[in-house]
Write a protein that holds these residues in place. Structure first.
Motif, PDB file in Angstrom:
ATOM      1  N   GLU A  93       0.836  -1.188   0.000  1.00 30.95           N
ATOM      2  CA  GLU A  93       0.000   0.000   0.000  1.00 30.95           C
ATOM      3  C   GLU A  93       0.880   1.250   0.000  1.00 30.95           C
ATOM      4  OE1 GLU A  93      -2.951   0.050   3.006  1.00 30.95           O
ATOM      5  OE2 GLU A  93      -3.520  -2.055   2.714  1.00 30.95           O
ATOM      6  N   ILE A  94       0.727   2.084  -1.018  1.00 32.70           N
ATOM      7  CA  ILE A  94       1.539   3.293  -1.184  1.00 32.70           C
ATOM      8  C   ILE A  94       0.672   4.520  -0.937  1.00 32.70           C
ATOM      9  CG2 ILE A  94       3.153   4.516  -2.682  1.00 32.70           C
ATOM     10  CD1 ILE A  94       3.909   1.597  -2.162  1.00 32.70           C
ATOM     11  N   GLU A  95       1.231   5.505  -0.212  1.00 40.65           N
ATOM     12  CA  GLU A  95       0.522   6.754   0.020  1.00 40.65           C
ATOM     13  C   GLU A  95       1.168   7.932  -0.701  1.00 40.65           C
ATOM     14  OE1 GLU A  95      -2.305   7.415   1.491  1.00 40.65           O
ATOM     15  OE2 GLU A  95      -2.701   5.337   2.084  1.00 40.65           O
ATOM     16  N   ARG A  96       2.493   8.019  -0.675  1.00 41.45           N
ATOM     17  CA  ARG A  96       3.153   9.188  -1.253  1.00 41.45           C
ATOM     18  C   ARG A  96       4.524   8.821  -1.802  1.00 41.45           C
ATOM     19  NH1 ARG A  96       5.454  12.985   3.729  1.00 41.45           N
ATOM     20  NH2 ARG A  96       6.690  11.369   4.753  1.00 41.45           N
ATOM     21  N   VAL A  97       5.118   9.776  -2.530  1.00 38.90           N
ATOM     22  CA  VAL A  97       6.453   9.623  -3.093  1.00 38.90           C
ATOM     23  C   VAL A  97       7.332  10.723  -2.525  1.00 38.90           C
ATOM     24  CG1 VAL A  97       7.833   9.545  -5.202  1.00 38.90           C
ATOM     25  CG2 VAL A  97       5.463   8.719  -5.228  1.00 38.90           C
ATOM     26  N   ILE A  98       8.529  10.367  -2.079  1.00 41.79           N
ATOM     27  CA  ILE A  98       9.478  11.356  -1.579  1.00 41.79           C
ATOM     28  C   ILE A  98      10.783  11.217  -2.356  1.00 41.79           C
ATOM     29  CG2 ILE A  98       8.426  11.277   0.712  1.00 41.79           C
ATOM     30  CD1 ILE A  98      10.957   9.803   1.684  1.00 41.79           C
ATOM     31  N   MET A 123       9.100  11.645 -12.286  1.00 42.29           N
ATOM     32  CA  MET A 123       9.122  10.431 -11.482  1.00 42.29           C
ATOM     33  C   MET A 123       7.737  10.079 -10.949  1.00 42.29           C
ATOM     34  SD  MET A 123      11.675   9.413  -8.349  1.00 42.29           S
ATOM     35  CE  MET A 123      10.973  10.451  -7.088  1.00 42.29           C
ATOM     36  N   LYS A 124       7.055  11.033 -10.359  1.00 41.10           N
ATOM     37  CA  LYS A 124       5.735  10.750  -9.781  1.00 41.10           C
ATOM     38  C   LYS A 124       4.732  10.368 -10.869  1.00 41.10           C
ATOM     39  CE  LYS A 124       2.285  12.641  -6.577  1.00 41.10           C
ATOM     40  NZ  LYS A 124       1.136  12.942  -7.459  1.00 41.10           N
ATOM     41  N   VAL A 157      12.759   5.529 -19.051  1.00 42.47           N
ATOM     42  CA  VAL A 157      13.503   5.517 -17.802  1.00 42.47           C
ATOM     43  C   VAL A 157      12.927   4.453 -16.876  1.00 42.47           C
ATOM     44  CG1 VAL A 157      12.073   7.287 -16.691  1.00 42.47           C
ATOM     45  CG2 VAL A 157      14.438   6.957 -15.955  1.00 42.47           C
ATOM     46  N   ILE A 158      13.798   3.792 -16.118  1.00 39.55           N
ATOM     47  CA  ILE A 158      13.417   2.753 -15.162  1.00 39.55           C
ATOM     48  C   ILE A 158      13.717   3.263 -13.765  1.00 39.55           C
ATOM     49  CG2 ILE A 158      13.873   0.398 -14.365  1.00 39.55           C
ATOM     50  CD1 ILE A 158      14.645  -0.262 -17.286  1.00 39.55           C
ATOM     51  N   LEU A 159      12.698   3.263 -12.902  1.00 44.73           N
ATOM     52  CA  LEU A 159      12.824   3.751 -11.536  1.00 44.73           C
ATOM     53  C   LEU A 159      12.785   2.579 -10.570  1.00 44.73           C
ATOM     54  CD1 LEU A 159      10.150   6.582 -11.819  1.00 44.73           C
ATOM     55  CD2 LEU A 159      12.629   6.874 -12.019  1.00 44.73           C
ATOM     56  N   CYS A 160      13.801   2.447  -9.751  1.00 40.44           N
ATOM     57  CA  CYS A 160      13.817   1.447  -8.691  1.00 40.44           C
ATOM     58  C   CYS A 160      13.526   2.187  -7.391  1.00 40.44           C
ATOM     59  CB  CYS A 160      15.175   0.754  -8.620  1.00 40.44           C
ATOM     60  SG  CYS A 160      15.606  -0.141 -10.125  1.00 40.44           S
ATOM     61  N   GLU A 171      10.723   5.915  -2.086  1.00 42.32           N
ATOM     62  CA  GLU A 171      11.877   6.801  -2.217  1.00 42.32           C
ATOM     63  C   GLU A 171      12.844   6.187  -3.208  1.00 42.32           C
ATOM     64  OE1 GLU A 171      14.855   9.303  -2.270  1.00 42.32           O
ATOM     65  OE2 GLU A 171      15.427   7.396  -1.342  1.00 42.32           O
ATOM     66  N   LEU A 172      13.403   7.011  -4.059  1.00 42.32           N
ATOM     67  CA  LEU A 172      14.235   6.524  -5.152  1.00 42.32           C
ATOM     68  C   LEU A 172      15.457   5.764  -4.654  1.00 42.32           C
ATOM     69  CD1 LEU A 172      14.579   6.627  -8.284  1.00 42.32           C
ATOM     70  CD2 LEU A 172      16.073   8.602  -7.899  1.00 42.32           C
TER      71      LEU A 172
END
Length: 223
Positions: A93-98, A123-124, A157-160, A171-172
């Protein structure tokens, strides 16, 4: 196909070297900061978490590609549809991105990641819109899950993203592209990939006319 299998496949074709994401290349200390391999990290206080606009995010990324400051920001809460899609695929469960400043330095500090200057600005949006999502089979050095998001375009682009369960945030961990972009290109594959079919057809049509290695080279250059 896992991200490691994908890279192994691409590496066999000679398009990339050892640029694949490995947790051992991206160690973090207990505080979530990247370390130097001896599990040491900069433990300066990061300050209050601020939610930023798109323009402020761009400026944050630009600043911290080279700065030594230790800061973090919030990109905001993700949409309900994105929450449901990510949860359905990963069970998380995800709420936000930092975003941490050291994550920006880390991603852009490795030329083999093939990032363009503005790759992290979206990113977001990538996290919220892509359906190309995978939960990594391995956790990172701090024991947290890593979710892999790929922008749905050629050579996207690939985001881990590290999942931090306490606040249900992403978080990245690192970011990269499979291929280095040609000069001036935005979303193109390298010429040797784009021209593969054309090369095959041209050789088949003109092979009888090629009398030397130099002739073959000139034919390939003309594609």
């Amino acid at each position: 196909m896992t991200i490691q299998e994908m890279f192994n496949s691409v590496k066999k074709c000679g398009y990339i070297t050892d640029a694949d994401w490995k947790e051992s290349d991206h160690p973090r200390g207990d505080d979530g900061q990247f370390t130097d391999g001896d599990r040491r990290s900069d433990k300066k206080k990061k300050g209050a978490l601020k939610e930023v606009s798109k323009a402020e995010l761009h400026d944050f990324i630009k600043k911290h590609k080279t700065s030594k400051d230790n800061e973090r920001i919030s990109l905001g809460k993700i949409s309900q549809s994105a929450k449901e899609r990510i949860s359905r695929i990963t069970g998380l469960e995800i709420e936000r991105v930092i975003l941490d400043s050291d994550s920006v330095r880390h991603a852009y500090g490795k030329p083999e990641h093939n990032l363009l200057p503005d790759d992290l600005d979206d990113m977001k949006e990538v996290i919220e819109t892509t359906t190309d999502i995978e939960l990594s089979p391995k956790r990172n050095a701090t024991g947290n899950p890593v979710i892999i998001f790929k922008k749905q375009e050629s050579n996207g682009v690939i985001l881990c993203e590290e999942y931090r369960a306490g606040k249900k945030e992403l978080e990245l961990q690192t970011a990269y592209r499979k291929f280095r972009q040609p000069h001036g290109a935005l979303d193109e594959l390298p010429a040797n990939v784009r021209n593969a079919t054309a090369l095959e057809n041209t050789i088949a049509d003109n092979a009888p006319k090629v009398k030397s290695i130099a002739g073959l080279w000139n034919m390939i250059k003309g594609l």
